[in-house]
Motif scaffolding. Structure first.
Motif, PDB file in Angstrom:
ATOM      1  N   CYS A   1       0.854  -1.180   0.000  1.00 51.18           N
ATOM      2  CA  CYS A   1       0.000   0.000   0.000  1.00 51.18           C
ATOM      3  C   CYS A   1       0.890   1.229   0.000  1.00 51.18           C
ATOM      4  CB  CYS A   1      -0.939  -0.007   1.197  1.00 51.18           C
ATOM      5  SG  CYS A   1      -2.183  -1.315   1.066  1.00 51.18           S
ATOM      6  N   VAL A   2       0.656   2.136  -0.937  1.00 51.27           N
ATOM      7  CA  VAL A   2       1.616   3.204  -1.159  1.00 51.27           C
ATOM      8  C   VAL A   2       1.126   4.580  -0.747  1.00 51.27           C
ATOM      9  CG1 VAL A   2       2.779   1.958  -3.013  1.00 51.27           C
ATOM     10  CG2 VAL A   2       0.871   3.478  -3.574  1.00 51.27           C
ATOM     11  N   ALA A   3      -0.180   4.758  -0.587  1.00 56.42           N
ATOM     12  CA  ALA A   3      -0.685   6.082  -0.226  1.00 56.42           C
ATOM     13  C   ALA A   3      -2.012   5.945   0.498  1.00 56.42           C
ATOM     14  CB  ALA A   3      -0.856   6.954  -1.465  1.00 56.42           C
ATOM     15  N   ALA A   4      -2.243   6.850   1.454  1.00 55.29           N
ATOM     16  CA  ALA A   4      -3.502   6.852   2.195  1.00 55.29           C
ATOM     17  C   ALA A   4      -3.886   8.292   2.514  1.00 55.29           C
ATOM     18  CB  ALA A   4      -3.373   6.044   3.479  1.00 55.29           C
ATOM     19  N   ILE A   5      -5.193   8.509   2.629  1.00 57.84           N
ATOM     20  CA  ILE A   5      -5.709   9.839   2.958  1.00 57.84           C
ATOM     21  C   ILE A   5      -6.857   9.679   3.936  1.00 57.84           C
ATOM     22  CG2 ILE A   5      -7.297   9.869   0.971  1.00 57.84           C
ATOM     23  CD1 ILE A   5      -6.548  12.885   0.678  1.00 57.84           C
ATOM     24  N   ASP A   6      -6.938  10.567   4.915  1.00 53.04           N
ATOM     25  CA  ASP A   6      -7.981  10.405   5.922  1.00 53.04           C
ATOM     26  C   ASP A   6      -9.336  10.857   5.376  1.00 53.04           C
ATOM     27  OD1 ASP A   6      -7.629  13.316   8.144  1.00 53.04           O
ATOM     28  OD2 ASP A   6      -7.896  13.173   5.981  1.00 53.04           O
ATOM     29  N   TRP A   7     -10.387  10.689   6.154  1.00 51.01           N
ATOM     30  CA  TRP A   7     -11.746  10.918   5.661  1.00 51.01           C
ATOM     31  C   TRP A   7     -11.967  12.375   5.233  1.00 51.01           C
ATOM     32  CZ3 TRP A   7     -15.089  14.452   7.775  1.00 51.01           C
ATOM     33  CH2 TRP A   7     -14.714  14.988   9.010  1.00 51.01           C
ATOM     34  N   SER A   8     -11.257  13.313   5.889  1.00 49.95           N
ATOM     35  CA  SER A   8     -11.467  14.719   5.573  1.00 49.95           C
ATOM     36  C   SER A   8     -10.575  15.215   4.438  1.00 49.95           C
ATOM     37  CB  SER A   8     -11.197  15.567   6.810  1.00 49.95           C
ATOM     38  OG  SER A   8      -9.817  15.548   7.130  1.00 49.95           O
TER      39      SER A   8
ATOM     40  N   ILE B   1      -1.685  11.764  -3.244  1.00 49.95           N
ATOM     41  CA  ILE B   1      -3.066  11.311  -3.109  1.00 49.95           C
ATOM     42  C   ILE B   1      -3.941  12.492  -2.705  1.00 49.95           C
ATOM     43  CG2 ILE B   1      -2.770  10.606  -0.684  1.00 49.95           C
ATOM     44  CD1 ILE B   1      -4.716   8.275  -1.286  1.00 49.95           C
ATOM     45  N   SER B   2      -5.141  12.544  -3.249  1.00 50.82           N
ATOM     46  CA  SER B   2      -6.084  13.605  -2.894  1.00 50.82           C
ATOM     47  C   SER B   2      -7.494  13.051  -2.993  1.00 50.82           C
ATOM     48  CB  SER B   2      -5.913  14.805  -3.821  1.00 50.82           C
ATOM     49  OG  SER B   2      -6.158  14.452  -5.167  1.00 50.82           O
TER      50      SER B   2
END
Length: 125
Positions: A47-54, A70-71
């Motif tokens: 897994c290379v990128a993550a973004i929170d819910w907001s 990531i966006s």
């Protein structure tokens, strides 16, 4: 249930750029952290990128830091992965994921709640 559909994969030359999109639908996808994971032939899933819910917090694997961004568009439940300076080792099937725990995505892929089917990215050298 959350459904995830990726698009934007393809063939690109080394050094080039590509943008992946992921459309999320179903039960409250906006409540989930989201990310991108990849698997290359013969290699372990990563897994290379993550973004929170907001959309205010992001994390990246060292292998893509400084090259991938990531966006997310929270209004349209869409997540993007902008990939620049692509290398042959970035060749893989890229899957969009959604999980209830933001900081778990990069370190615990086997427990991720939802997965898309994936889109193939091929980087030619």
């Amino acid at each position: 249930q959350v459904q995830l559909v990726e698009s934007g994969g393809g063939l690109v030359q080394a050094g080039g750029s590509l943008r992946l999109s992921c459309a999320a639908s179903g039960r409250s996808p906006e409540r989930y952290a989201m990310g991108w994971c990849r698997q290359a032939p013969g290699k372990e899933r990563e897994c290379v990128a993550a973004i929170d819910w907001s959309g205010s917090d992001t994390e990246y694997a060292d292998s893509v830091k400084g090259r991938f961004t990531i966006s997310r568009d929270t209004a349209n439940n869409t997540v993007y992965l902008q990939m620049n300076s692509l290398k042959s080792e970035d060749t893989a099937v890229y899957s969009c994921v959604a999980d209830g725990v933001f900081r778990a995505i990069l370190v615990r892929w086997e427990a991720i709640d939802y997965w898309g089917k994936g889109t193939l990215v091929t980087v030619s050298s």
